[in-house]
Design a protein around this motif. Structure first.
Motif, PDB file in Angstrom:
ATOM      1  N   VAL A 140      29.979  24.120  -5.495  1.00 14.06           N
ATOM      2  CA  VAL A 140      30.602  24.812  -4.366  1.00 14.06           C
ATOM      3  C   VAL A 140      32.075  25.093  -4.649  1.00 14.06           C
ATOM      4  CG1 VAL A 140      31.355  24.492  -1.977  1.00 14.06           C
ATOM      5  CG2 VAL A 140      28.989  23.998  -2.620  1.00 14.06           C
ATOM      6  N   LEU A 141      32.787  24.108  -5.177  1.00 17.27           N
ATOM      7  CA  LEU A 141      34.210  24.288  -5.466  1.00 17.27           C
ATOM      8  C   LEU A 141      34.439  25.395  -6.489  1.00 17.27           C
ATOM      9  CD1 LEU A 141      35.425  20.574  -5.595  1.00 17.27           C
ATOM     10  CD2 LEU A 141      35.792  22.233  -3.770  1.00 17.27           C
ATOM     11  N   LEU A 142      33.521  25.525  -7.444  1.00 14.05           N
ATOM     12  CA  LEU A 142      33.650  26.566  -8.462  1.00 14.05           C
ATOM     13  C   LEU A 142      33.460  27.967  -7.894  1.00 14.05           C
ATOM     14  CD1 LEU A 142      31.801  24.809 -11.412  1.00 14.05           C
ATOM     15  CD2 LEU A 142      34.214  25.485 -11.379  1.00 14.05           C
TER      16      LEU A 142
ATOM     17  N   GLY B 233      16.050  24.067  -2.088  1.00 12.10           N
ATOM     18  CA  GLY B 233      15.507  22.720  -2.234  1.00 12.10           C
ATOM     19  C   GLY B 233      15.745  21.895  -0.985  1.00 12.10           C
ATOM     20  N   ALA B 234      16.383  20.734  -1.140  1.00 12.87           N
ATOM     21  CA  ALA B 234      16.646  19.839  -0.006  1.00 12.87           C
ATOM     22  C   ALA B 234      17.877  20.244   0.795  1.00 12.87           C
ATOM     23  CB  ALA B 234      16.801  18.405  -0.500  1.00 12.87           C
ATOM     24  N   GLY B 235      18.497  21.365   0.444  1.00 13.80           N
ATOM     25  CA  GLY B 235      19.628  21.874   1.213  1.00 13.80           C
ATOM     26  C   GLY B 235      20.974  21.290   0.845  1.00 13.80           C
ATOM     27  N   THR B 236      21.038  20.542  -0.249  1.00 10.55           N
ATOM     28  CA  THR B 236      22.262  19.813  -0.592  1.00 10.55           C
ATOM     29  C   THR B 236      23.449  20.739  -0.832  1.00 10.55           C
ATOM     30  OG1 THR B 236      20.824  18.197  -1.680  1.00 10.55           O
ATOM     31  CG2 THR B 236      23.187  17.988  -2.049  1.00 10.55           C
ATOM     32  N   ILE B 237      23.243  21.821  -1.585  1.00 13.47           N
ATOM     33  CA  ILE B 237      24.350  22.733  -1.893  1.00 13.47           C
ATOM     34  C   ILE B 237      24.897  23.366  -0.621  1.00 13.47           C
ATOM     35  CG2 ILE B 237      24.929  24.937  -2.984  1.00 13.47           C
ATOM     36  CD1 ILE B 237      23.079  24.147  -5.294  1.00 13.47           C
TER      37      ILE B 237
ATOM     38  N   ARG C 127      28.616  22.916   0.974  1.00 13.27           N
ATOM     39  CA  ARG C 127      29.491  24.053   1.282  1.00 13.27           C
ATOM     40  C   ARG C 127      30.022  23.936   2.701  1.00 13.27           C
ATOM     41  NH1 ARG C 127      32.753  26.572   2.859  1.00 13.27           N
ATOM     42  NH2 ARG C 127      33.325  28.767   2.575  1.00 13.27           N
ATOM     43  N   ALA C 128      29.184  23.493   3.612  1.00 13.08           N
ATOM     44  CA  ALA C 128      29.615  23.349   5.000  1.00 13.08           C
ATOM     45  C   ALA C 128      30.686  22.278   5.144  1.00 13.08           C
ATOM     46  CB  ALA C 128      28.413  23.025   5.886  1.00 13.08           C
ATOM     47  N   PHE C 129      30.646  21.262   4.284  1.00 15.88           N
ATOM     48  CA  PHE C 129      31.645  20.202   4.327  1.00 15.88           C
ATOM     49  C   PHE C 129      32.929  20.585   3.592  1.00 15.88           C
ATOM     50  CE2 PHE C 129      28.142  17.176   5.354  1.00 15.88           C
ATOM     51  CZ  PHE C 129      28.762  16.525   6.412  1.00 15.88           C
TER      52      PHE C 129
ATOM     53  N   ARG D 247      19.884  18.823   9.845  1.00 22.66           N
ATOM     54  CA  ARG D 247      19.980  18.207  11.173  1.00 22.66           C
ATOM     55  C   ARG D 247      20.871  16.960  11.118  1.00 22.66           C
ATOM     56  NH1 ARG D 247      14.963  16.985  11.795  1.00 22.66           N
ATOM     57  NH2 ARG D 247      14.358  19.025  12.620  1.00 22.66           N
ATOM     58  N   SER D 248      20.711  16.158  10.070  1.00 30.72           N
ATOM     59  CA  SER D 248      21.515  14.941   9.935  1.00 30.72           C
ATOM     60  C   SER D 248      22.984  15.246   9.665  1.00 30.72           C
ATOM     61  CB  SER D 248      20.964  14.069   8.801  1.00 30.72           C
ATOM     62  OG  SER D 248      19.643  13.652   9.071  1.00 30.72           O
ATOM     63  N   SER D 249      23.251  16.389   9.035  1.00 37.27           N
ATOM     64  CA  SER D 249      24.633  16.740   8.694  1.00 37.27           C
ATOM     65  C   SER D 249      25.415  17.286   9.881  1.00 37.27           C
ATOM     66  CB  SER D 249      24.644  17.786   7.576  1.00 37.27           C
ATOM     67  OG  SER D 249      24.260  19.069   8.062  1.00 37.27           O
TER      68      SER D 249
END
Length: 388
Positions: free
Chosen positions: A231-233, A248-252, A256-258, A283-285
């Motif tokens: 994300v930073l790149l 995938g599991a939505g990690t990226i 990005r949202a954080f 949902r957890s984020s």
């Protein structure tokens, strides 16, 4: 001496006593002191091999009064004198430690086990314990429990566990702390490298502070720290319309949202399992992310509407195969070219370097800005930063 000289000496002595009273801490228990003096402290972080510069860029951007002391593969040592809670804002590092000390002059001989015992016995833990309490709390006097993780990447006439046990004995005998392998209050790390050993106190708690959202996983899911580096790149800015087309599991997307404010984040995948996993993690984020089911051969997004695209492409190992990737990458690049705005940026992670070289060569208006090689799950992968 005159009156003013005596008065000045009195003030200096009083200040010294005050500061000393605030930073003195019993090494056997947490202090009840409510005040905290911020002093210049050495820390170190671990990161994926190849991403050290990305992590340092985040550290130097988010923290003030910070200076780099040493950069090594997978590790950065730095000095910092600001608010310690800001350290937990660093998301591209895998773990963050307070540097307790470095044991030098070790040899291959088993005599070095005694050197480790004596060095750990002599370390001053007061400031580190104050910082740990500041970050993690602790009520009243309580006998401290601990465990030590260790690594050893050089040959010695003793085992890694022998060195670890020497450090454990030092903490038990010197400080009367109790070894607890299950739920310790303190977690130390000791890394032996050639003739020295780095000793640190871990201050990150992934579940509580940074990555507590990731409750669901899918095969080949990225570590959040690596996802944040991707994300930073992409050089995130508040006006971004951002997409991860193989989420995938939505990690990226969550990382990005954080990272920074954004206009819109869109995540999609063809796998029902991935969509379910991403939905749970989003949902957890507690972040606003649009999640969609789609095939990357026909992404339901308008032409030239995306500013930033970041994705972990299938490696063809845990998911898919090389032959499947030959088709998938080709149709994905066609769709990516369609939806990206002029001057947009894409960041793609893959091990398929030959395939990427072949496909990128087909597009004259897609330029490689950077290629960063990293080690991930024992594989040599490459991050491609592409400009449109």
């Amino acid at each position: 001496m005159g009156f003013y000289t005596h008065y000045a000496l009195f003030l200096i002595l009083s200040l010294h006593v005050l500061v000393s009273s605030l930073i003195i801490l019993s090494v056997n228990s947490y202090s009840k002191a409510e005040y905290f003096i911020m002093v210049n402290t050495k820390y170190y972080v671990t990161t994926a091999s190849g991403l050290e510069d990305v992590t340092w860029a985040e550290i130097s951007t988010k923290l003030k009064n910070v200076t780099l002391d040493e950069k090594k593969p997978e590790r950065l040592l730095f000095n910092y004198s600001g608010d310690h809670k800001n350290l937990l804002k660093i998301r591209s590092a895998e773990n963050i430690y307070i540097h307790i000390g470095t044991i030098k002059g070790l040899t291959r001989s088993r005599n070095s086990l005694g050197d480790i015992f004596r060095a750990v016995s002599s370390f001053d833990f007061d400031n580190a314990l104050l910082i740990h309490k500041e970050l993690h709390g602790g009520k009243g006097k309580k006998r401290l429990t601990f465990r030590i993780y260790s690594s050893m990447d050089s040959r010695h006439n003793f085992r890694r566990v022998d060195a670890q046990n020497s450090a454990v004995s030092a903490l038990e005998k010197k400080h009367d702390w109790k070894l607890d392998l299950e739920t310790p209050i303190l977690e130390f790390q000791m890394d032996l490298e050639n003739d020295s050993a780095l000793f640190g106190l871990k201050i990150t708690d992934e579940r509580l502070h940074r990555w507590g959202y990731k409750n669901s996983h899918v095969p080949a899911s990225l570590k959040p720290s690596i996802a944040h580096c991707l994300v930073l790149l992409s050089n995130p800015i508040p006006s971004d319309i951002f997409i991860d087309p193989m989420c995938g599991a939505g990690t990226i997307s969550i990382e990005r949202a954080f990272a920074y404010p954004y206009q819109q984040i869109i995540a999609g995948d063809i796998s029902g399992e991935s969509i379910s996993s991403a939905r749970e993690n989003i949902r957890s984020s507690h972040k606003s992310i649009d999640l969609m089911f789609w095939n990357v051969s026909a992404i339901p997004i308008k032409d030239r509407s995306i500013d930033k695209l970041v994705s972990n492409l299938p490696f063809g190992r845990q998911t898919g195969s090389h032959s499947e990737n030959q088709y998938l990458y080709a149709i994905f690049f066609k769709e990516m070219k369609r939806i990206m705005k002029p001057n947009g940026k894409a960041v793609l992670l893959t091990t398929e370097r030959a395939l990427m070289k072949n496909i990128i060569a087909r597009y004259r208006d897609i330029k490689i800005d950077k290629q960063i090689y990293i080690e991930i799950s024992g594989l040599r992968a490459c991050i491609y930063v592409l400009n449109f």
